[in-house]
Write a protein that holds these residues in place. Structure first.
Motif, mmCIF file in Angstrom:
data_model
loop_
_atom_site.group_PDB
_atom_site.id
_atom_site.type_symbol
_atom_site.label_atom_id
_atom_site.label_comp_id
_atom_site.label_asym_id
_atom_site.label_seq_id
_atom_site.Cartn_x
_atom_site.Cartn_y
_atom_site.Cartn_z
ATOM 1 N N GLN A 227 35.620 31.306 32.427
ATOM 2 C CA GLN A 227 35.060 31.005 31.200
ATOM 3 C C GLN A 227 33.535 30.570 31.512
ATOM 4 N N SER A 228 32.700 30.989 30.563
ATOM 5 C CA SER A 228 31.252 30.710 30.524
ATOM 6 C C SER A 228 30.818 30.184 29.200
ATOM 7 N N SER A 229 29.914 29.344 29.034
ATOM 8 C CA SER A 229 29.305 28.650 27.703
ATOM 9 C C SER A 229 27.986 28.587 27.928
ATOM 10 N N THR A 230 26.980 29.014 26.982
ATOM 11 C CA THR A 230 25.612 28.839 26.815
ATOM 12 C C THR A 230 24.899 28.392 25.558
ATOM 13 N N GLU A 231 24.179 27.261 25.489
ATOM 14 C CA GLU A 231 23.788 26.567 24.198
ATOM 15 C C GLU A 231 22.123 26.579 24.356
ATOM 16 N N LYS A 232 21.552 26.804 23.480
ATOM 17 C CA LYS A 232 19.829 26.549 23.668
ATOM 18 C C LYS A 232 19.365 26.044 22.288
ATOM 19 N N TYR A 233 18.302 25.195 22.147
ATOM 20 C CA TYR A 233 17.583 24.451 20.944
ATOM 21 C C TYR A 233 16.239 24.062 21.361
ATOM 22 N N THR A 234 15.379 24.714 20.339
ATOM 23 C CA THR A 234 13.943 24.162 20.230
ATOM 24 C C THR A 234 13.722 23.714 19.013
ATOM 25 N N GLY A 235 12.896 22.363 19.063
ATOM 26 C CA GLY A 235 12.353 21.723 18.017
ATOM 27 C C GLY A 235 11.053 21.766 17.618
ATOM 28 N N GLY A 236 10.439 21.484 16.295
ATOM 29 C CA GLY A 236 9.135 21.786 15.856
ATOM 30 C C GLY A 236 8.309 20.469 15.794
ATOM 31 N N ALA A 237 7.240 20.410 14.711
ATOM 32 C CA ALA A 237 6.499 19.074 14.732
ATOM 33 C C ALA A 237 7.248 18.068 14.153
ATOM 34 N N GLY A 238 8.056 18.414 13.120
ATOM 35 C CA GLY A 238 8.643 17.449 12.300
ATOM 36 C C GLY A 238 10.021 17.113 13.301
#
Length: 545
Positions: A290-301
């Protein structure tokens, strides 16, 4: 009757009349033995040749067959205690057909003929039971055809097939055999019965067939097979090992100079072991991945509050400048499953001990260690299992050998004495027979000579009587009577001479004359032909004179 036959009978009658009492007894015994032997030979030659009509019949079937033969007027004989019926060869097939038409023998197994009587309305249970009975009957009939087997009965235990069970039960069979004359079946015959029965039923193993005879002996047990129980297996193992070691020692130290005893412990319990093994299908791969991948990128606000997503995860609102990525992978690899079942029957050797005794006089230079090594190798000794070997060199006692030798010598002497007694008995019987034959021959010769001498003496007496002292009437008879008339009156002359008129006081000369007349009459009565010849010769002599 022809003259030759009459003369032959007359000679035979005269010969028999001359026999003594002993000769007549022997002759009568010989004639009786000859007549009895001829009668026995004629009976044997005219006896019809008999052949078996049926064998191995039960008492009821034998009685029914005999009644049928009596009704048909066919001669028969019973053999094998009434279980076999013998009839003349010419009537075997005809009587078999007649018995089959009457349903005889009825005690035999029907076999597959039971299926012929099934109706269209038979239930599935009836069909199953009838089919099993048919197989049992065919097996019983086939087993009864083996040599040494009189009757047989087979019972099958076949479990019902079902798709709702994970494990099936093996079918079993029990066979009852009744041997002829109470004999025991050989191991090869028992094995043949076991394999014949197991091969007739699908899924049946040979070790699941039990065979029992009429004496209650278990010839093959379920789970063990035809090799017998644990005790029999232990005995067979001990006998085999002891025979091998004894044969080796007889070669090394000589026959009779060693003795071997083997004791084996046999495991009486059966065990079954089931092993399940799981292995990857290819290579060394994990069974689950079992493998799991999660990515998140935030802006100016970044300080702005987000909006809850479907999984209660705060995600930025559409007004901010952000990126989110989620990846999840689950892999389940197939595994190979193997199940191994090991069944260990009773009879495995758990421990054995071997004891060997060697005669001190025969051991010689052979060491105890050498003998122990040879015995250990020959018996397959396993020290880890707890096996033991004990070898001792001792002085053997010769008491048994001396006793056996004396017994053999006594038996030999007794056998020689019996053989000599038999020879003497035969010699005595043969000598007695020879003596009887010699006595008979000598007696016959003596009788013949006595008769010849008596005839000569009587002929001389008649001649002297006729020449020396003829009476007036007899002289007149010689001169006036023809020869044919003289021969015809000979019997009358003998009668007249045999019955002289009594006189009150006979003188010695008259007594002598009367005795000679009586002798002449007796001779004429016994042998008239010779009397006639003497008369002819006397008449010829007187005419010549």
């Amino acid at each position: 009757m022809p003259a030759a036959v009459s003369s032959l009978f007359a000679r035979m009658r005269r010969t028999v009349d001359g026999f003594s009492v002993a000769q007549r007894t022997i002759a009568l015994i010989g004639i009786a033995a000859l007549v009895m032997g001829g009668f026995a030979l004629a009976t044997w030659l005219t006896r019809p040749s008999l052949s078996p009509l049926f064998t191995g019949l039960s008492a009821s079937d034998a009685s029914a067959v005999v009644e049928q033969l009596q009704g048909s007027g066919v001669a028969y004989e019973l053999a094998d205690g009434g279980s076999t019926v013998l009839v003349p060869e010419g009537a075997v097939y005809e009587q078999r057909l007649a018995a089959a038409a009457s349903g005889l023998p009825s005690a035999s197994s029907d076999g597959y003929t039971l299926l012929d009587d099934m109706g269209v309305t038979s239930s599935e249970f009836q069909q199953s039971v009838t089919y099993k009975r048919a197989i049992e009957g065919e097996l019983a009939r086939t087993i009864a055809a083996l040599d040494g087997v009189g009757t047989a009965s087979v019972q099958l235990a076949i479990p019902e097939e079902s798709v709702f069970v994970a494990e099936t039960i093996d079918p079993t069979a029990s066979v009852f055999v009744e041997t002829t004359n109470g004999t025991a079946l050989a191991s090869a015959q028992v094995e043949a019965i076991v394999h014949l029965t197991s091969a007739a039923v699908s899924g049946m193993k040979p070790e699941n067939v039990a065979v029992v005879d009429q004496a209650g002996r278990t010839l093959s047990a379920v789970g063990v097979g035809a090799t017998g129980g644990a005790d029999q297996q232990a005995g067979d193992h001990e006998a085999r090992i002891a025979a091998g070691i004894q044969q080796m020692l007889d070669t090394v130290v000589g026959a009779g100079n060693s003795t071997v005893t083997v004791a084996a412990e046999i495991d009486r319990a059966t065990s079954e072991r089931v092993e399940e093994t799981y292995a990857p299908a290819e290579g060394v791969l994990p069974s689950s991945e079992q493998s799991s991948t999660e990515k998140y990128t935030g802006g100016a606000g970044g300080t702005e509050a987000g909006v809850l997503g479907p999984d209660n995860i705060a995600v930025p609102s559409g007004d901010g400048d952000g990126t989110y990525e989620s990846t999840e992978t689950i892999r389940n690899n197939a595994l190979n499953r193997s199940v191994e079942t090991t069944t260990t029957p009773a009879g495995s050797v758990t421990r054995q001990t071997v004891s060997v005794a060697v005669d001190e006089a025969a051991a010689g230079a052979i060491g105890v260690g050498q003998i122990r090594d040879l015995v250990s190798t020959a018996a397959g000794i396993d020290l880890a299992r707890g096996d033991e070997v004990n070898v001792e060199v001792v002085a053997f006692s010769d008491t048994a050998a001396v006793t056996a030798q004396e017994a053999l010598e006594a038996a030999r002497i007794e056998a020689d004495a019996e053989r000599m007694a038999e020879i003497v008995r035969v010699a005595v019987i043969a000598g007695a027979v020879v003596l009887v034959l010699v006595a008979a021959v000598i007696s016959g010769i003596s009788v013949s000579r006595r008769r010849a001498r008596t005839a000569e003496l009587e002929g001389g007496k008649v001649a002297s009587l006729l020449i020396d002292e003829p009476t007036d009437s007899f002289a007149a008879l010689l001169h006036t009577t023809p020869t044919a008339q003289l021969e015809a009156r000979t019997a009358g002359l003998a009668t007249a001479l045999l019955e002289p008129e009594p006189e009150p006081d006979p003188e010695p000369v008259q007594i002598s004359l009367d005795r000679r007349r009586a002798e002449l009459g007796e001779f004429a009565r016994r042998d008239p032909a010779r009397t006639a010849e003497l008369l002819r010769s006397l008449m010829g002599d007187r005419q010549d004179a």
